[in-house]
Structures are given as structure tokens and as C-alpha cells.
Enzyme design. Structure first.
Site, PDB file in Angstrom:
ATOM      1  N   TRP A 127     -65.595  73.395 -63.214  1.00 34.83           N
ATOM      2  CA  TRP A 127     -65.923  72.693 -61.976  1.00 34.83           C
ATOM      3  C   TRP A 127     -67.257  73.185 -61.471  1.00 34.83           C
ATOM      4  O   TRP A 127     -67.467  74.393 -61.461  1.00 34.83           O
ATOM      5  CB  TRP A 127     -64.832  72.926 -60.919  1.00 34.83           C
ATOM      6  CG  TRP A 127     -65.010  72.024 -59.746  1.00 34.83           C
ATOM      7  CD1 TRP A 127     -65.694  72.288 -58.587  1.00 34.83           C
ATOM      8  CD2 TRP A 127     -64.540  70.675 -59.637  1.00 34.83           C
ATOM      9  NE1 TRP A 127     -65.676  71.201 -57.769  1.00 34.83           N
ATOM     10  CE2 TRP A 127     -64.977  70.191 -58.390  1.00 34.83           C
ATOM     11  CE3 TRP A 127     -63.818  69.818 -60.480  1.00 34.83           C
ATOM     12  CZ2 TRP A 127     -64.692  68.892 -57.959  1.00 34.83           C
ATOM     13  CZ3 TRP A 127     -63.539  68.538 -60.034  1.00 34.83           C
ATOM     14  CH2 TRP A 127     -63.970  68.092 -58.786  1.00 34.83           C
ATOM     15  N   SER A 148     -68.001  74.864 -55.074  1.00 28.89           N
ATOM     16  CA  SER A 148     -66.562  74.984 -55.346  1.00 28.89           C
ATOM     17  C   SER A 148     -65.734  73.873 -54.708  1.00 28.89           C
ATOM     18  O   SER A 148     -64.526  73.812 -54.901  1.00 28.89           O
ATOM     19  CB  SER A 148     -66.051  76.338 -54.820  1.00 28.89           C
ATOM     20  OG  SER A 148     -66.058  76.348 -53.405  1.00 28.89           O
ATOM     21  N   LYS A 149     -66.365  72.995 -53.931  1.00 29.01           N
ATOM     22  CA  LYS A 149     -65.592  72.013 -53.139  1.00 29.01           C
ATOM     23  C   LYS A 149     -65.332  70.721 -53.919  1.00 29.01           C
ATOM     24  O   LYS A 149     -65.904  70.488 -54.974  1.00 29.01           O
ATOM     25  CB  LYS A 149     -66.321  71.706 -51.835  1.00 29.01           C
ATOM     26  CG  LYS A 149     -66.839  72.923 -51.103  1.00 29.01           C
ATOM     27  CD  LYS A 149     -65.748  73.865 -50.582  1.00 29.01           C
ATOM     28  CE  LYS A 149     -66.373  75.164 -50.156  1.00 29.01           C
ATOM     29  NZ  LYS A 149     -65.807  75.890 -49.092  1.00 29.01           N
ATOM     30  N   ALA A 150     -64.485  69.858 -53.334  1.00 29.36           N
ATOM     31  CA  ALA A 150     -63.998  68.675 -54.036  1.00 29.36           C
ATOM     32  C   ALA A 150     -65.076  67.628 -54.285  1.00 29.36           C
ATOM     33  O   ALA A 150     -64.947  66.786 -55.170  1.00 29.36           O
ATOM     34  CB  ALA A 150     -62.844  68.045 -53.252  1.00 29.36           C
TER      35      ALA A 150
END
Ligand SMILES: *Cc1c(COP(=O)(O)O)cnc(C)c1O
Length: 382
Positions: A19, A196-198
Site C-alpha cells: 500500500w 498510509s490512508k485509504a
């Protein structure tokens, strides 16, 4: 192949999804268009930042948004725009990312660190009410791990005590509370686009709000104190340059089309995780959760565990979990800067008994959720 701490073959030897994912075709096209146009900054006439802002505010169910360089600055700007400053106290939860508190310090105000609910680990409205003083002006519920905070009690407190509510929505893009998108439930809501976020452009953030006057004030904070629609070199207010770039916005716009499918995928993974008789359970969602964006899955051990050993053993089994947050009140940098910490027994207990499964792991095929259960069973039986 690494040997598991208990000997034998690790439960999992294939890597988990990384990610953020690589750029897709829609992003490549938009980013290339922006790069080729030369209009990389948001003040040069390009439309990516304004398109992203309008679309994201719309998804949050509100008319206004302001894109910013990151959510730390976004929380600062929201607080400043809502009139929070020196001498004021802002209630923040003890179990959250440090920026929930440092943004308050940046605004010159005092973070008051308050305990969380012992079950769902979100800011406790009861503890928040008990911490209110004559200096309290704002409360900052955090939509932790992608689960919406139970907002009604905070809005009731705000009405009763004359507070503003700033939602820290950094982890909860696409989440909903009682059927309504989070972010637009308080006076302002702040999302993060950090790596790190969506949804991410490496860095970035976006503030959403309902009121025109609040939008004008926050916009001014983020644009050097200018008046919206006013003169370029007129600076009636105090403000800074907190803007997002067009390039970042171009990476983010196509994400709005895939966010829901990605949440569904993480939800399916969480649903597939069967912990059976293991003494560990998923942390329950707060009252009123209708859509959890599954930023991460918090697991709680029902009996004391040697967590450092457990994390090392899980990593050796190919299932790397995270220890999560220490209580904010234990961070001396915050208290030395003036933050006040209320007693936080529920946060302390959570900090000792909770581990996190990262969003990137939740993006794997739901059939692989069994790897987590198997590794836990193996490690806990030792
Ligand atoms: C990530 C995060 C922030 C800060 O976001 P940045 O964009 O990295 O500044 C604030 N609050 C919470 C709860 C977060 O998870």
C-alpha cells in the site's frame, strides 16, 4: 524461508499486498495532463484541486471543502478557522495518532487528553463532558480505524456547552454514521491523504464543512489570510500557505471511483476472519456505525499476553501485526508543551491488549484471512 519462532514452516510465506497500490490508468492520464499543462500549483487556473474539493465535499454531504497539504495542518486550519486559539482548551481522545493533539498545540490552544470508551476505544462522551471547563471551546472525536465515532452525544455536548466539533476523519474516507457520511456531522471534518490512508497522494488533506462563513474563515487560514474572492495582496486575516498541489489532486480524483469497492474488499476480509475459540476478538464498532471504512482492524486479547513476543512471533509466521498507539498522555513532548492529560485507564488497558491488522493486509483475498487466525492459533498455543 524464515523459520517460525516455534519451529517449522511459517503459516504464510507470500507477501501481503503493498500500500498504496501502483498508479492506475485513470491516475496516469490525469497526472500526465496536469504535468503537461505546467499548471502544477492550485493558484494557476487548473481545475484538479477544485474538482477534487467539490467532489469530496459532495461525498461528505456538505457544500464546502478546502484542500490542504496534510491533515495535521488541516486540523490546525479547521480549529483556527473556527476561532480556536491561545487560552482555549480542546478535548481530544487519548487513543489516537499524535497529530490529533499537536494540531491543537499548533493553533496555540491546549489539548485536553481524555479517556476512550473501554469497549469501542473511541473518545468517551462521558469522559469528555467530565473534562469540560470554562476554557473548553472544542471537542475532536476521531473516527478511529475507519469506524465512525458516535457523533450524536458530541453534538449534544456541543449544543449544551457552546463548543465546536472538529471531526478527525483522517482514517475514515467513505465511512458513515447513522447512514450519513462522516466529516460533515460536526462543524468541520478533516481527511488525510498521507501514504498510509485509504486515499493517498503520498501526502495531502481536505477539510469539509457545512457553513459558508466557516468555509471562508478556513479558506483564509489556508491562503495567507486572503479574503475569498478578494485581492491577491490583500491579507485582512492571519493565514499561511497550506495548499495541496494540482499533481496531488490528480492522483486523488480517480480514487473517488474505487474507494467504495476497496472498502467492500476490506469489509469482506474482516467478515471472513474467523477467530473461533481464540482468546482474541475484533474491537466492536461504536453505536451508530452504518459503514466502517476499515482503515485497520483492531484485535483485542481477552487475556494478558506478552505482546512484544507475540508481535515478533506473528511476524515470523509471515503475519506482521502492529502494536498501535501508546496513550497520548504518556508522551512527555505533549505534556511538556502544555497538554493536560485526564486519567485514562481504558486507554492504558487498550494500549496493552490491542494489536492492529493493517489496511494493506485487509486488501488481500478474503480467503487469506485464515492466515491470521492460523498464525494466532499457532502463536497463542505456545
Ligand atoms: C494520519 C492521521 C492524522 C494526520 O494526517 P497527516 O495527513 O499525516 O498530517 C491525524 N489524525 C489521525 C487520526 C491520523 O490517523
Amino acid at each position: 524461508m524464515t523459520l517460525a519462532l516455534h519451529g517449522g514452516t511459517p503459516v504464510r510465506s507470500t507477501p501481503w499486498p503493498s500500500w498504496p497500490p501502483p498508479m492506475d490508468d485513470a491516475q496516469r492520464k490525469l497526472v500526465t495532463d496536469v504535468l503537461e499543462s505546467g499548471l502544477w500549483g492550485a493558484t494557476q487556473g487548473g481545475s484538479a484541486v477544485s474538482d477534487l474539493t467539490a467532489a469530496f465535499a459532495g461525498r461528505s454531504g456538505v457544500p464546502y471543502g478546502v484542500a490542504v497539504g496534510n491533515a495535521t495542518l488541516g486540523l490546525f486550519a479547521a480549529l483556527r478557522g473556527l476561532g480556536v486559539g491561545p487560552g482555549d482548551e480542546v478535548i481530544v481522545p487519548a487513543y489516537t495518532f499524535v497529530a490529533s493533539a499537536t494540531s491543537v498545540l499548533l493553533a496555540g490552544a491546549t489539548p485536553v487528553i481524555v479517556d476512550v470508551d473501554p469497549v469501542d476505544l473511541h473518545l468517551s462522551a462521558t469522559a469528555a463532558e467530565a473534562a469540560i471547563t470554562s476554557k473548553t471551546v472544542a471537542v475532536m472525536p476521531v473516527h478511529l480505524a475507519g469506524s465512525p465515532a458516535d457523533m450524536d452525544p458530541f453534538n449534544e455536548l456541543a449544543a449544551r456547552y457552546g463548543l465546536v466539533v472538529v471531526e478527525d476523519a483522517a482514517q475514515a474516507h467513505g465511512a458513515a454514521y447513522r447512514g450519513r457520511p462522516i466529516g460533515g456531522l460536526g462543524d468541520a471534518g478533516v481527511y488525510s491523504f498521507q501514504a498510509s490512508k485509504a486515499m493517498t497522494a503520498g501526502e495531502g488533506g481536505l477539510i469539509v464543512c457545512r457553513e459558508e462563513s466557516v468555509h471562508e474563515a478556513i479558506w483564509s487560514v489556508c491562503n495567507l489570510g486572503r479574503k475569498l474572492g478578494g485581492q491577491w495582496y490583500g491579507h485582512p486575516n492571519l493565514g499561511w500557505n497550506l495548499r495541496l498541489t494540482e499533481i496531488q489532486a490528480a492522483l486523488l480524483i480517480p480514487w473517488l471511483d474505487r474507494l467504495d469497492a476497496e472498502i467492500d474488499r476490506r469489509e469482506a476480509f474482516c467478515a471472513a476472519l474467523d477467530l473461533g475459540d481464540l482468546p482474541v476478538r475484533a474491537v466492536p464498532q461504536p453505536e451508530g456505525t452504518t459503514r466502517d471504512s476499515r482503515h485497520l482492524l483492531m484485535l483485542r486479547f481477552e487475556q494478558p499476553v506478552d505482546r512484544a513476543f507475540l508481535l515478533a512471533a506473528m511476524a515470523a509466521e509471515g503475519v506482521p501485526l502492529e502494536a498501535g498507539y501508546p496513550p497520548l498522555g504518556t508522551m512527555s513532548a505533549l505534556t511538556e508543551a502544555g497538554a493536560r492529560a485526564e486519567p485514562c485507564p481504558a486507554t492504558q488497558a487498550a494500549a496493552e491488549s490491542v494489536v492492529w491488522v493493517r489496511q494493506s493486509m485487509l486488501m488481500d483475498d478474503p480467503a487469506r484471512a485464515v492466515d491470521i487466525a492460523e498464525a494466532l492459533a499457532k502463536v497463542l498455543s505456545a
